[in-house]
Structure formats: C-alpha cells, structure tokens
Scaffold this motif. Structure first.
Motif, PDB file in Angstrom:
ATOM      1  N   PRO A 190     -74.556 115.828  48.574  1.00 37.83           N
ATOM      2  CA  PRO A 190     -74.981 114.466  48.916  1.00 37.83           C
ATOM      3  C   PRO A 190     -74.869 114.199  50.418  1.00 37.83           C
ATOM      4  O   PRO A 190     -74.023 114.776  51.109  1.00 37.83           O
ATOM      5  N   LEU A 191     -75.719 113.323  50.912  1.00 38.39           N
ATOM      6  CA  LEU A 191     -75.646 112.950  52.318  1.00 38.39           C
ATOM      7  C   LEU A 191     -74.288 112.344  52.666  1.00 38.39           C
ATOM      8  O   LEU A 191     -73.872 112.387  53.829  1.00 38.39           O
ATOM      9  N   ALA A 192     -73.598 111.796  51.678  1.00 41.73           N
ATOM     10  CA  ALA A 192     -72.250 111.264  51.927  1.00 41.73           C
ATOM     11  C   ALA A 192     -71.319 112.354  52.446  1.00 41.73           C
ATOM     12  O   ALA A 192     -70.416 112.080  53.249  1.00 41.73           O
ATOM     13  N   CYS A 193     -71.538 113.590  51.994  1.00 39.60           N
ATOM     14  CA  CYS A 193     -70.724 114.704  52.487  1.00 39.60           C
ATOM     15  C   CYS A 193     -71.009 114.953  53.965  1.00 39.60           C
ATOM     16  O   CYS A 193     -70.094 115.188  54.762  1.00 39.60           O
ATOM     17  N   ALA A 194     -72.282 114.909  54.320  1.00 40.54           N
ATOM     18  CA  ALA A 194     -72.655 115.108  55.717  1.00 40.54           C
ATOM     19  C   ALA A 194     -72.082 113.998  56.584  1.00 40.54           C
ATOM     20  O   ALA A 194     -71.576 114.253  57.686  1.00 40.54           O
ATOM     21  N   GLU A 195     -72.147 112.776  56.105  1.00 43.32           N
ATOM     22  CA  GLU A 195     -71.621 111.652  56.885  1.00 43.32           C
ATOM     23  C   GLU A 195     -70.125 111.801  57.115  1.00 43.32           C
ATOM     24  O   GLU A 195     -69.632 111.579  58.228  1.00 43.32           O
ATOM     25  N   ARG A 196     -69.403 112.203  56.091  1.00 46.62           N
ATOM     26  CA  ARG A 196     -67.962 112.376  56.248  1.00 46.62           C
ATOM     27  C   ARG A 196     -67.649 113.540  57.180  1.00 46.62           C
ATOM     28  O   ARG A 196     -66.730 113.468  58.004  1.00 46.62           O
ATOM     29  N   ILE A 218     -68.248 123.825  56.361  1.00 44.69           N
ATOM     30  CA  ILE A 218     -68.318 124.282  54.978  1.00 44.69           C
ATOM     31  C   ILE A 218     -67.312 123.531  54.109  1.00 44.69           C
ATOM     32  O   ILE A 218     -67.560 123.254  52.927  1.00 44.69           O
ATOM     33  N   GLU A 219     -66.169 123.167  54.683  1.00 41.69           N
ATOM     34  CA  GLU A 219     -65.179 122.384  53.939  1.00 41.69           C
ATOM     35  C   GLU A 219     -65.776 121.069  53.436  1.00 41.69           C
ATOM     36  O   GLU A 219     -65.502 120.632  52.322  1.00 41.69           O
ATOM     37  N   TYR A 220     -66.621 120.450  54.256  1.00 41.18           N
ATOM     38  CA  TYR A 220     -67.213 119.171  53.890  1.00 41.18           C
ATOM     39  C   TYR A 220     -68.570 119.305  53.207  1.00 41.18           C
ATOM     40  O   TYR A 220     -68.944 118.438  52.405  1.00 41.18           O
ATOM     41  N   GLN A 221     -69.322 120.349  53.543  1.00 36.41           N
ATOM     42  CA  GLN A 221     -70.688 120.456  53.011  1.00 36.41           C
ATOM     43  C   GLN A 221     -70.938 121.755  52.261  1.00 36.41           C
ATOM     44  O   GLN A 221     -72.077 122.103  51.982  1.00 36.41           O
ATOM     45  N   GLY A 222     -69.869 122.463  51.883  1.00 41.47           N
ATOM     46  CA  GLY A 222     -70.010 123.658  51.083  1.00 41.47           C
ATOM     47  C   GLY A 222     -70.185 123.308  49.624  1.00 41.47           C
ATOM     48  O   GLY A 222     -70.211 122.144  49.219  1.00 41.47           O
ATOM     49  N   SER A 223     -70.288 124.317  48.780  1.00 36.70           N
ATOM     50  CA  SER A 223     -70.599 124.105  47.364  1.00 36.70           C
ATOM     51  C   SER A 223     -69.525 123.305  46.638  1.00 36.70           C
ATOM     52  O   SER A 223     -69.813 122.635  45.650  1.00 36.70           O
ATOM     53  N   ALA A 257     -67.761 120.860  47.992  1.00 34.73           N
ATOM     54  CA  ALA A 257     -67.528 119.564  48.630  1.00 34.73           C
ATOM     55  C   ALA A 257     -67.920 118.391  47.738  1.00 34.73           C
ATOM     56  O   ALA A 257     -67.211 117.389  47.684  1.00 34.73           O
ATOM     57  N   SER A 258     -69.030 118.499  47.038  1.00 31.70           N
ATOM     58  CA  SER A 258     -69.518 117.358  46.271  1.00 31.70           C
ATOM     59  C   SER A 258     -68.591 116.971  45.127  1.00 31.70           C
ATOM     60  O   SER A 258     -68.622 115.847  44.638  1.00 31.70           O
ATOM     61  N   THR A 259     -67.738 117.910  44.690  1.00 31.87           N
ATOM     62  CA  THR A 259     -66.815 117.609  43.601  1.00 31.87           C
ATOM     63  C   THR A 259     -65.392 117.364  44.087  1.00 31.87           C
ATOM     64  O   THR A 259     -64.510 117.065  43.292  1.00 31.87           O
ATOM     65  N   SER A 260     -65.170 117.492  45.413  1.00 33.36           N
ATOM     66  CA  SER A 260     -63.816 117.297  45.914  1.00 33.36           C
ATOM     67  C   SER A 260     -63.815 116.356  47.112  1.00 33.36           C
ATOM     68  O   SER A 260     -63.509 115.164  47.001  1.00 33.36           O
ATOM     69  N   VAL A 261     -64.207 116.853  48.280  1.00 34.93           N
ATOM     70  CA  VAL A 261     -64.122 116.083  49.510  1.00 34.93           C
ATOM     71  C   VAL A 261     -64.936 114.809  49.438  1.00 34.93           C
ATOM     72  O   VAL A 261     -64.508 113.752  49.912  1.00 34.93           O
ATOM     73  N   CYS A 262     -66.129 114.869  48.866  1.00 37.43           N
ATOM     74  CA  CYS A 262     -67.038 113.727  48.875  1.00 37.43           C
ATOM     75  C   CYS A 262     -67.070 112.966  47.563  1.00 37.43           C
ATOM     76  O   CYS A 262     -67.954 112.135  47.354  1.00 37.43           O
ATOM     77  N   SER A 263     -66.154 113.236  46.675  1.00 40.87           N
ATOM     78  CA  SER A 263     -66.138 112.530  45.395  1.00 40.87           C
ATOM     79  C   SER A 263     -65.554 111.144  45.544  1.00 40.87           C
ATOM     80  O   SER A 263     -64.907 110.841  46.506  1.00 40.87           O
TER      81      SER A 263
END
Length: 363
Positions: free
Chosen positions: A145-151, A350-355, A357-363
């Motif tokens: 998600p773009l939310a991951c990129a923003e973070r 990669i920590e924020y936008q890797g595979s 990320a969408s289930t952890s960092v950006c959840s």
C-alpha cells in the motif's frame, strides 16, 4: 458516466480545431484531458484527440493544463511531514543507449546523504529494466500500500512510488490500450505523487525534451530542477542517455529561482575519470542490472558503475542545495557508499516496503 450528445459534439469540434492548428488555453487543455482521463468521451474520440494534439505539437501552456488534469484526477498522493527539500530522481526512458539503471541506486545514495527522496518510477519503457523492475529485484513489494511508502519516506527518508500504484484508473487504462506517442509520454515522468516534492532531477531521452520538461516544471511550481541529456564520446550526439554521463559531455537544463539556464558538463566537473560506455551498459536482464547495483552498494566503490551512480546522486544533492556544486556532491555520494550508509538505506526501504511490510509495519 458518458457525456451528453452536446458534450460529445463539443469535444468533436475541439478535435477538428486542434487538427486545424488551434492552440488551447491551459484551462481548455485541463478540461479536455479531464474528459480523457475520466473516460467521459468514446475511445474513438479520445484517441483522435490525443493523436491530433501530439501531432500538432503541444504548447507548454497546454501541457501544463494536461499536467494539472493528471495531478487532480489521476495521481494518488503521499504526504511528507518533513522540513526542507524533498527530492525525486527519474528518467524518461526511451533513450537510444541503454545503461545500468542509475536513478534507483542514486536515490539510495542521496537518501544516505540526508536528503529525503520520494522516488517514483515504473516498469521498463524501453530496454531491459525500469526502476520498478530493479526495486522489485532488490526486495521491494510493488503491491505494498502507498501507506507503506509514506511511512518509509517520513521515517527512513526514502520511499519508492511505483507508477502502477499511484497512477489511478485513467492512466492505467490509456497506457494499456495505446500504441502511439502522446503527451502522456512527456507528462508521465513529471507526475508528483508526493505533493511536498519541490526539487527533481529528470533525465531526458533527447535534448529538446529537457527544455520542454523544465518549462512545464516551472509552470507547475517546482522550485528547482535539472534535466540532463548525456552523450558518449565517439558516438553520434543523437544517441545519448537520460542521465549525467561519465562517458562524455552532458547537456543540462537547470531551473532555479524561477530562471532557466542551459550548460554543458564533463565527468571531470564531478571529479570523475571518464569511462567507456561498455562499463555502464545495461546487462541482459533486470536481475543482472540489480546485481550490478548490489555490487556497488556492497563494496565495489572503485568502479565506473559507482562513478555513474555518484555523479547522478551528486546532481540531486546540488539541485536541492545540499551540495554547493557537482564536485562536492560527488564526494558526499562517495562517502555515503564507502561508509555503508547507502546499503543500509536499501535495508530500511525494504523494511517498510518489502513483502512483509503490509502485514507488519504498515498495518
């Protein structure tokens, strides 16, 4: 929702007028491209309009209006909660000579120097690999998600914004169906998915494209920008690259403080020894090009590829005012590589936008 018969006929009259030489105002172009982007006209009329407009050679005012329409109706946004400049580094693609992907590693180096980078890109336009192909090979999830990129931008100082993610239905629909050149080929690299992006380095596939893009960027409010067209010693100047060249002179169009100037640079202006084109030529696959990027990030600092990446990182640092000149910017870029900061910046991305990320960092 399709337009009314009256609106259909009005658009048809506009197509005929453009074919006869009519030049639209910025507002008129904005409305025409709005109708195309939102699919308010039949495909036949959309194609006829886009072809007629590009063949008639769009004015800067018209292209600025088209940019307004893309920005308003078709560009999803991320927000940078950052004081100071936010940079972008991108190329148009379609350049005659194919090199290693440069803007992607340059973005990592720039971010490692402390300049936030909201880098956009897409899959290959021509050649072997575009920025999306490279970042995907390096571990970035293009479907995050773009939310991951923003973070990532706000916490790590870098993000990758795939055109596949931020350009919405209009662009995707048009690009999938068109097999001819339109104004979108010029405007695509100028899109601004991060509204706080105020400085950019945008390589061009031909010298005249640099002039056009910089004039549009001035019209749409970018504070500073550089557009290089690189050449290779021993080759026809018409065969160039959309980057600063370590193989010969580079023509640069610069926007700063509302003024535009043109000049030429050599590798020596960056403190770089010129190299042969073969040293920076593209590999045979996206994976091979990504591996070349990793080799530089992981220690192959004394190489033509490293020089190539550092030159283009230097340009961004100079454009943003972080470096006083290109030579200083190159020195800063070399230090970011040698200290491992650029490699760590990839790890953070990669920590924020890797595979995961969408289930952890950006959840």
């Amino acid at each position: 929702m399709m337009s009314t018969e009256q609106e259909l006929r009005a658009f048809g009259r506009l197509i005929s007028a453009i074919s006869g030489g009519h030049v639209m105002s910025r507002e008129e172009a904005f409305d025409a491209y709005r109708q195309v982007i939102l699919n308010l006209q039949p495909e036949l009329q959309q194609g006829a309009f886009l072809s007629a407009h590009f063949m008639r050679k769009p004015s800067i005012e018209e292209l600025s209006g088209a940019w307004d329409a893309i920005d308003t109706y078709d560009t999803a946004k991320v927000t940078a909660k950052i004081d100071g400049p936010v940079c972008d580094i991108v190329g148009t693609g379609s350049d005659p000579l194919k090199t290693l992907n440069c803007s992607s590693p340059a973005a990592l180096i720039v971010a490692a120097c402390g300049l936030p980078v909201a880098k956009k890109g897409a899959r290959l336009v021509t050649g072997v690999s575009g920025a999306s192909d490279i970042f995907e090979s390096l571990g970035v999830d293009l479907d995050a998600p773009l939310a991951c990129a923003e973070r990532s931008l706000n916490e790590a100082g870098i993000c990758y914004l795939p055109g596949e993610a931020f350009l919405q239905s209009g662009w995707a629909r048009l690009i999938a169906s068109m097999r001819f050149t339109t104004a979108f080929n010029i405007l695509g690299p100028l899109t601004r998915p991060c509204g706080e992006n105020n400085c950019t380095v945008i390589g061009a596939y031909a010298p005249e494209v640099s002039d056009t893009m910089i004039r549009i960027l001035l019209e749409v409010g970018i504070e500073s920008a550089l557009s290089p067209y690189g050449m290779v010693d021993g080759k026809d100047p018409k065969e160039g690259i959309d980057e600063f060249s370590p193989c010969g002179p580079t023509r640069v169009v610069e926007l700063r403080d509302g003024k535009i100037e043109e000049y030429h640079l050599t590798p020596e202006d960056f403190g770089v020894k010129p190299c042969r084109f073969e040293a920076i030529a593209s590999g045979m696959s996206a994976r091979e090009n990504a591996d070349s990027v990793l080799e530089v990030l992981e220690g192959n600092y004394d190489s033509s590829a490293a020089d190539f990446f550092c030159m283009n990182a230097s340009a961004a640092l100079y454009c943003a005012g972080v470096a006083g000149d290109y030579r200083q910017g190159t020195a800063m870029a070399r230090e970011a590589l040698a200290t491992g900061k650029a490699s760590r910046k990839l790890e953070e991305l990669i920590e924020y936008q890797g595979s995961a990320a969408s289930t952890s960092v950006c959840s």
